[in-house]
Write a protein that holds these residues in place. Structure first.
Motif, short mmCIF file in Angstrom:
data_model
loop_
_atom_site.label_atom_id
_atom_site.label_comp_id
_atom_site.label_asym_id
_atom_site.label_seq_id
_atom_site.Cartn_x
_atom_site.Cartn_y
_atom_site.Cartn_z
N ASN A 1 0.77 -1.56 0.03
CA ASN A 1 -0.07 0.10 0.06
C ASN A 1 0.86 1.60 0.37
O ASN A 1 1.58 1.12 1.17
CB ASN A 1 -0.69 -0.12 1.44
N HIS A 2 0.88 1.70 -1.49
CA HIS A 2 1.82 2.91 -1.28
C HIS A 2 1.63 4.63 -0.54
O HIS A 2 2.27 5.42 -0.16
CB HIS A 2 2.44 3.90 -2.63
N ASP A 3 -0.12 4.66 0.45
CA ASP A 3 -0.59 5.91 0.49
C ASP A 3 0.29 5.43 2.56
O ASP A 3 0.64 6.09 2.52
CB ASP A 3 -1.40 5.21 0.73
N GLU A 4 0.53 4.22 2.87
CA GLU A 4 0.75 3.81 4.17
C GLU A 4 2.35 3.38 4.02
O GLU A 4 2.80 3.04 5.09
CB GLU A 4 0.09 2.60 4.23
N HIS A 5 3.04 2.74 3.02
CA HIS A 5 4.06 2.32 2.98
C HIS A 5 3.95 0.97 3.62
O HIS A 5 5.25 1.11 4.65
CB HIS A 5 4.70 3.42 3.22
N VAL A 6 3.14 0.74 3.83
CA VAL A 6 3.07 -0.43 4.24
C VAL A 6 2.52 -1.81 3.61
O VAL A 6 2.52 -1.53 2.49
CB VAL A 6 1.62 -1.17 5.54
N LEU A 7 3.67 -2.50 3.58
CA LEU A 7 3.41 -4.18 3.28
C LEU A 7 2.22 -5.48 4.01
O LEU A 7 3.05 -5.70 5.08
CB LEU A 7 4.66 -4.63 2.70
N TYR A 8 1.93 -5.50 2.89
CA TYR A 8 0.63 -6.97 3.72
C TYR A 8 1.76 -8.15 3.26
O TYR A 8 1.47 -8.06 2.20
CB TYR A 8 -0.79 -6.81 3.54
N TYR A 9 1.45 -9.40 4.43
CA TYR A 9 1.82 -9.91 3.47
C TYR A 9 1.14 -11.95 4.59
O TYR A 9 0.67 -11.45 5.54
CB TYR A 9 3.11 -10.50 2.98
N GLY A 10 1.02 -12.79 3.47
CA GLY A 10 0.77 -14.46 3.71
C GLY A 10 1.50 -14.74 3.37
O GLY A 10 2.20 -15.05 2.54
N GLY A 11 2.16 -16.34 3.95
CA GLY A 11 2.50 -17.06 3.65
C GLY A 11 1.64 -18.50 3.30
O GLY A 11 0.99 -18.92 4.69
N ALA A 12 2.09 -19.75 3.30
CA ALA A 12 1.67 -21.02 2.66
C ALA A 12 2.43 -21.89 2.63
O ALA A 12 3.08 -22.26 1.61
CB ALA A 12 0.37 -20.93 1.47
N GLY A 13 3.22 -22.04 3.68
CA GLY A 13 4.41 -23.00 3.76
C GLY A 13 5.86 -23.21 3.18
O GLY A 13 6.71 -23.52 2.95
N HIS A 14 5.70 -21.61 2.64
CA HIS A 14 6.91 -21.09 1.98
C HIS A 14 8.62 -20.60 2.58
O HIS A 14 8.46 -20.36 3.43
CB HIS A 14 6.45 -19.73 1.08
N GLU A 15 9.28 -21.07 1.79
CA GLU A 15 10.69 -20.14 2.41
C GLU A 15 10.26 -19.01 3.04
O GLU A 15 10.24 -17.97 2.26
CB GLU A 15 12.21 -19.96 1.42
N PRO A 16 11.01 -19.20 3.89
CA PRO A 16 11.16 -17.39 4.67
C PRO A 16 11.75 -16.02 3.84
O PRO A 16 12.64 -17.04 3.88
CB PRO A 16 11.42 -17.95 6.18
N GLY A 17 11.39 -15.20 4.01
CA GLY A 17 12.03 -13.93 3.63
C GLY A 17 13.12 -13.60 4.22
O GLY A 17 12.95 -13.54 5.42
N PHE A 18 13.20 -12.12 3.94
CA PHE A 18 14.00 -11.32 4.67
C PHE A 18 13.10 -9.69 4.45
O PHE A 18 12.99 -9.12 3.82
CB PHE A 18 15.35 -11.01 3.84
#
Length: 340
Positions: A213-230
Motif C-alpha cells: 500500500n503506497h499510501d501507508e508504505h506498508v507491506l501486507y503479506y501472508g505465507g503458505a508453507g513457503h521459504e521465509p524471506g527477509f
C-alpha cells in the motif's frame, strides 16, 4: 520375384564382384545397397541370413565349421536386431517426450510477467532461472486499479509437465482476481480452494504473497508453507526474517491463513525467494542464510534488478556453475522521495 529374392540377387551380384574384382565400384555398390535396405527397413539379421544363403550358393564346398560360424553369427544378429529395435522405439519415445517438454517449457515461460509494473515509490527486481528445462518456481507481479502492487512467489512441488499445468492454473486464478487486490489472507484461501480441487493428491504449492500500500508504505503479506524471506532495515543496516506461517496450498481445503504487515521506510526492502536460493550448495556444504544476507548487503547500493542479478551470478559461480534447483529471487524496495 518377391522383394526378398530381389535383395538376395542384388546382394549376390555385389558380393561376387567384390570377391573377384575388389575394386572401388564394388565398395560403392555395397554402400548403396546399405542405403536401400535401410530405406526398406530390412533388419540386421535378415542381411546376415541373405549373406549366408549367398555364400552357400557361391561356395557350396565351404568347410562345415565356416558355415556353422555364419549360423552362430545369425543367432547373434537376431538378438542384436531385437535389442536394436527396442532401442529405436525407446529413442523415438524419448524424442517425442523431449519435444513435448520443449513445448511445455516455452508455454511455461509465457506464464511469467513479461514486464514489471512501474510504481513511483517502488523499485522491483526479479530473476528466475530453472535448473532444467521445466521449472517448479513461479512469480507474479501485478498493479491494481489503485496503483497498489501485489507480488507472489511460489514453488510447485512436482516437476515437468504437471508442474507447468499447475502453474497455468495459478496464473489464471490470479489473473481472474478482482481489480482491487485482495488481502493476502483472502487471496491465499481462494487460491488454496482452487488448487486443492484441481491437482493430484501428491502435489502441493508453497507460496508467499504480499501487497504494498503506497499510501501507508506498508507491506501486507501472508505465507503458505513457503521459504521465509527477509526484511532489510536501511537505517539500522539490519536483516530480519520475514516469516509467515501457513499450510501449503492444495493440502487442506479449509486451511486458513494469517496476514502480517511490515512498514517500509525509505530505502527499506523485502526479499522473497525460493528454496533454490537458500539451498545453494557446493559439494561440501549448503549456503548459510547469513551468507546470503551478507551477499545481498554487498550489492544493496545498486538497483533492485542489479542486486538480484549480481547475487545470482555470485551464487552460480560459488556452486561451480551447476544450478541444482530452480532459483527465484525477488526484491521490492521503497525508494527515496525525490526532493522538489
Amino acid at each position: 520375384m518377391d522383394s526378398y529374392e530381389l535383395l538376395q540377387n542384388s546382394y549376390k551380384k555385389i558380393l561376387f564382384n567384390f570377391l573377384h574384382k575388389k575394386n572401388e565400384q564394388s565398395l560403392y555398390d555395397a554402400q548403396q545397397f546399405s542405403k536401400k535396405v535401410l530405406e526398406e527397413n530390412v533388419s540386421p539379421e535378415e542381411i546376415v541370413s541373405i549373406h549366408l544363403e549367398v555364400i552357400q550358393e557361391l561356395y557350396p564346398d565351404l568347410p562345415e565349421e565356416t558355415q556353422e560360424s555364419f549360423q552362430f553369427l545369425l543367432e547373434v544378429m537376431i538378438g542384436y536386431g531385437m535389442a536394436y529395435r527396442e532401442h529405436q522405439i525407446l529413442r523415438n519415445k524419448q524424442r517425442e517426450l523431449e519435444s513435448e517438454i520443449d513445448i511445455a517449457a516455452d508455454m511455461q515461460h509465457t506464464f511469467l510477467p513479461q514486464e514489471i509494473p512501474q510504481v513511483d515509490d517502488l523499485d522491483i527486481g526479479v530473476i528466475t532461472v530453472p535448473a532444467s528445462k521445466m521449472s517448479g518456481d513461479y512469480y507474479h507481479v501485478i498493479k491494481d486499479v489503485n496503483g497498489y502492487i501485489g507480488v507472489a512467489i511460489a514453488d510447485i512441488i512436482g516437476k515437468g509437465i504437471p508442474a507447468a499445468l499447475c502453474m497455468s492454473m495459478i496464473k489464471y486464478a490470479m489473473d481472474s482476481m478482482p481489480n482491487e487486490l485482495l488481502p493476502p489472507s483472502e487471496l491465499l484461501e481462494t487460491l488454496n480452494r482452487t488448487i486443492e480441487q484441481n491437482i493430484a493428491s501428491h502435489m502441493f504449492v508453497t507460496m508467499m504473497y504480499a501487497s504494498y500500500n503506497h499510501d501507508e508504505h506498508v507491506l501486507y503479506y501472508g505465507g503458505a508453507g513457503h521459504e521465509p524471506g527477509f526484511y532489510y532495515n536501511k537505517q539500522a543496516d539490519h536483516f530480519s526474517e520475514l516469516y509467515a506461517k501457513g499450510v501449503a496450498l492444495g493440502i487442506s481445503r479449509d486451511a486458513k491463513y494469517r496476514q502480517y504487515e511490515q512498514y517500509l521506510d525509505e530505502g527499506d526492502f523485502v526479499v522473497l525467494l525460493s528454496d533454490g536460493v537458500t539451498e545453494s550448495r557446493t559439494e561440501e556444504r549448503f549456503l548459510e542464510r547469513e551468507e546470503l544476507t551478507d551477499l545481498i548487503r554487498k550489492y544493496a547500493h545498486l538497483s533492485a534488478q542489479e542486486i538480484v542479478d549480481n547475487v545470482y551470478r555470485d551464487l552460480e559461480r560459488w556452486q561451480g556453475l551447476e544450478l541444482r534447483d530452480d532459483f527465484t529471487l525477488l526484491i521490492l524496495r521503497r525508494t527515496f522521495t525525490k526532493s522538489t
